[in-house]
Design an enzyme around this catalytic site. Structure first.
Site, PDB file in Angstrom:
ATOM      1  N   SER A 173     -12.638  57.275  29.137  1.00  0.00           N
ATOM      2  CA  SER A 173     -13.613  58.054  29.617  1.00  0.00           C
ATOM      3  C   SER A 173     -14.412  58.215  28.541  1.00  0.00           C
ATOM      4  O   SER A 173     -14.048  58.627  27.209  1.00  0.00           O
ATOM      5  CB  SER A 173     -12.936  59.165  30.283  1.00  0.00           C
TER       6      SER A 173
ATOM      7  N   MET B 114     -14.560  52.701  23.985  1.00  0.00           N
ATOM      8  CA  MET B 114     -15.127  51.410  23.386  1.00  0.00           C
ATOM      9  C   MET B 114     -14.473  50.457  22.673  1.00  0.00           C
ATOM     10  O   MET B 114     -14.325  49.003  23.055  1.00  0.00           O
ATOM     11  CB  MET B 114     -16.297  51.742  22.433  1.00  0.00           C
TER      12      MET B 114
ATOM     13  N   GLU C  64     -10.745  58.304  24.474  1.00  0.00           N
ATOM     14  CA  GLU C  64     -12.191  58.981  24.656  1.00  0.00           C
ATOM     15  C   GLU C  64     -13.351  58.364  24.037  1.00  0.00           C
ATOM     16  O   GLU C  64     -13.401  58.272  22.651  1.00  0.00           O
ATOM     17  CB  GLU C  64     -11.959  60.368  24.383  1.00  0.00           C
ATOM     18  N   CYS C  65     -14.334  58.322  24.868  1.00  0.00           N
ATOM     19  CA  CYS C  65     -15.759  57.939  24.268  1.00  0.00           C
ATOM     20  C   CYS C  65     -15.583  56.470  23.429  1.00  0.00           C
ATOM     21  O   CYS C  65     -15.273  55.561  23.600  1.00  0.00           O
ATOM     22  CB  CYS C  65     -16.429  59.256  23.656  1.00  0.00           C
ATOM     23  N   GLY C  66     -15.324  56.880  21.852  1.00  0.00           N
ATOM     24  CA  GLY C  66     -15.009  55.788  20.990  1.00  0.00           C
ATOM     25  C   GLY C  66     -13.979  55.072  21.024  1.00  0.00           C
ATOM     26  O   GLY C  66     -13.880  53.712  20.815  1.00  0.00           O
TER      27      GLY C  66
END
Length: 470
Positions: free
Chosen positions: A440, A344, A339-341
């Site tokens: 995501s 990345m 998720e998110c980080g």
């Protein structure tokens, strides 16, 4: 009973007031359960650091009104005192269609303060303490207090905390102005030069990065011992057992080991999500992509939460053995939530605010680029395909909060997203290829969607039975 700490707007110091109350209660050896309105991760970290108990998020968008009530009842009954920190200003929420005719609605039949602090106070039938920033006020404080008290008669404003009071003379003016309202002043906090919690591009700096935090909490406890009217506050903070806590109905039938990345780079997790995984039989193995030399052994799945990988991009890049191990495990089929980080980290690179490029795990054929634009808001996300967590056409609700964007978008995205409070299309996002990943920008709270962690753990068991890395 419990108290809701609300602000008349953002930035008035309600987090400082909340932490001061919590620190003083813990110094008195009182067990206290804290809650946070909204999707925030960082404020709950501070709550937990002070109380020693996981703070619970109360968010009817990510979960439901019923779940908010159940969560509050379940956890507040386990301690002597309970405290809810609000979000933004008391009535700041979003629009949502009303399901209850008793709700305050506009001419379109929408609740205009859905998911606000006021909404949560109504749901839980709790009194509110209003924090007012008095740094540029004197007589006008009465108009503010009167307006907030009268705006919605269903909200009980039990009293106020006057924050950032400059002097005895200033306090006298404020008290004189409030006296006709007969509204109790529960606390007076003077302007403090030695109590500052640093922040950066996504809010407060997380607790793990603050070596002087314990000293700060001690100063807050000292302040709390003297600035609050505890004789009035303690009875309101006292938790009441409305019914015996119910045990989980989940059957622990999915015994798997899940590696949960947890360090200074990855620490955005809802405790309820972790609880659900454990209640379903998962053993959570916490580890550090920053510090460890390899991923944990004998695992059947990985979970990378959000956080600040961009701040620690160099250290993540230098730990090449872990980056390689993560990539190898995923390409061999290990089910992985990012998720998110976490998303990345699975990219080829993170390009930081200074334009420097840092190699990441390289699972996704794109790079994450930091920028000044903030992407923020609740999302309605419809699955475009069967994926690791949900079936095609399933609708989930989540929250985005990031300052990065990807250089390439997925050819087969996970979701079509839109804003929660309107029909504005936000485009497609999320990576589901390889098929064993769910990557995501949308943060999800699984409180109302237990089938999501169940599906994840089933996939972990399925893939594990034929994988060579078990």
């Amino acid at each position: 009973m419990a108290l809701v700490i609300a602000g008349e707007r953002s930035g008035v110091g309600k987090t400082t007031v909340t932490l001061t109350l919590l620190a003083s209660l813990r110094r008195r050896d009182r067990l206290v359960q804290s809650f946070k309105v909204g999707p925030d991760y960082i404020d709950p970290m501070f709550h937990r650091h002070v109380t020693g108990r996981a703070c619970r998020n109360l968010d009817p968008v990510l979960t439901s009104e019923a779940y908010v009530q159940q969560c509050f009842t379940r956890h507040s009954q386990l301690t002597e005192y309970a405290l809810v920190e609000g979000v933004m200003g008391l009535f700041d929420g979003i629009s949502s269609f009303a399901k209850d005719k008793g709700q305050m609605t506009n001419d379109k039949g929408q609740i205009t303060d859905f998911a606000s602090t006021a909404h949560i106070a109504r749901l839980l039938d709790l009194p509110v303490v209003l924090v007012i920033d008095c740094s540029r006020l004197s007589g006008s404080v009465a108009a503010i207090a009167h307006g907030y008290r009268s705006f919605d008669p269903r909200i009980k404003i039990a009293g106020v905390v006057l924050n950032r009071v400059g002097s005895d003379r200033h306090l006298s003016l404020l008290q004189d102005s409030l006296e006709p309202l007969q509204l109790p002043i529960f606390g007076v906090m003077r302007r403090q030069d030695n109590i500052t919690i640093p922040d950066r591009h996504l809010g407060l700096v997380p607790t793990a990065e603050l070596p002087e935090l314990n000293a700060l909490i001690d100063r807050l406890a000292d302040l709390g011992d003297t600035c609050f009217d505890w004789q009035r506050l303690l009875p309101l903070l006292k938790s009441e057992s409305l019914s015996p806590p119910t045990s989980s109905s989940l059957s622990p039938s999915l015994p798997v080991r899940i590696a949960v990345a947890c360090d200074r780079a990855f620490n955005f997790y809802y405790q309820d999500n972790l609880d659900l995984l454990q209640q379903l039989g998962a053993e959570l193995v916490f580890w550090s992509p920053l510090e460890d030399a390899d991923i944990p052994k004998d695992i059947q799945g990985m979970y990378f939460g959000g956080g600040f990988p961009e701040v620690f991009a160099q250290q993540l890049a230098e730990n090449s053995s872990v980056r390689d191990a993560v990539k190898t495990a995923i390409l061999k089929g290990m089910p992985t939530i990012a998720e998110c980080g976490g998303l990345m980290y699975l990219c080829e690179q993170i390009i930081d605010f200074e334009g420097k490029s840092w190699s990441m795990a390289g699972v996704l054929p794109t790079s994450a680029v930091m920028g000044g634009r903030l992407t923020l808001g609740y999302r309605r996300a419809v699955a475009l395909q069967d994926n690791l967590l949900v079936k095609a056409n399933t609708t989930v609700y989540g929250h985005e909060f990031h300052r990065s964007h990807l250089t390439l978008t997925p050819t087969q995205p996970l979701f079509e997203t839109s804003r929660y409070d309107c029909e504005e299309n936000m485009g497609c996002e999320g990576w589901g290829l390889p098929a064993n990943i769910h990557a995501s920008y949308v943060h999800q709270h699984w409180g109302e969607s237990r089938e999501i962690p169940q599906q994840f753990l089933k996939q972990c068991l399925k893939v594990a039975s034929s994988a060579t890395w078990i």
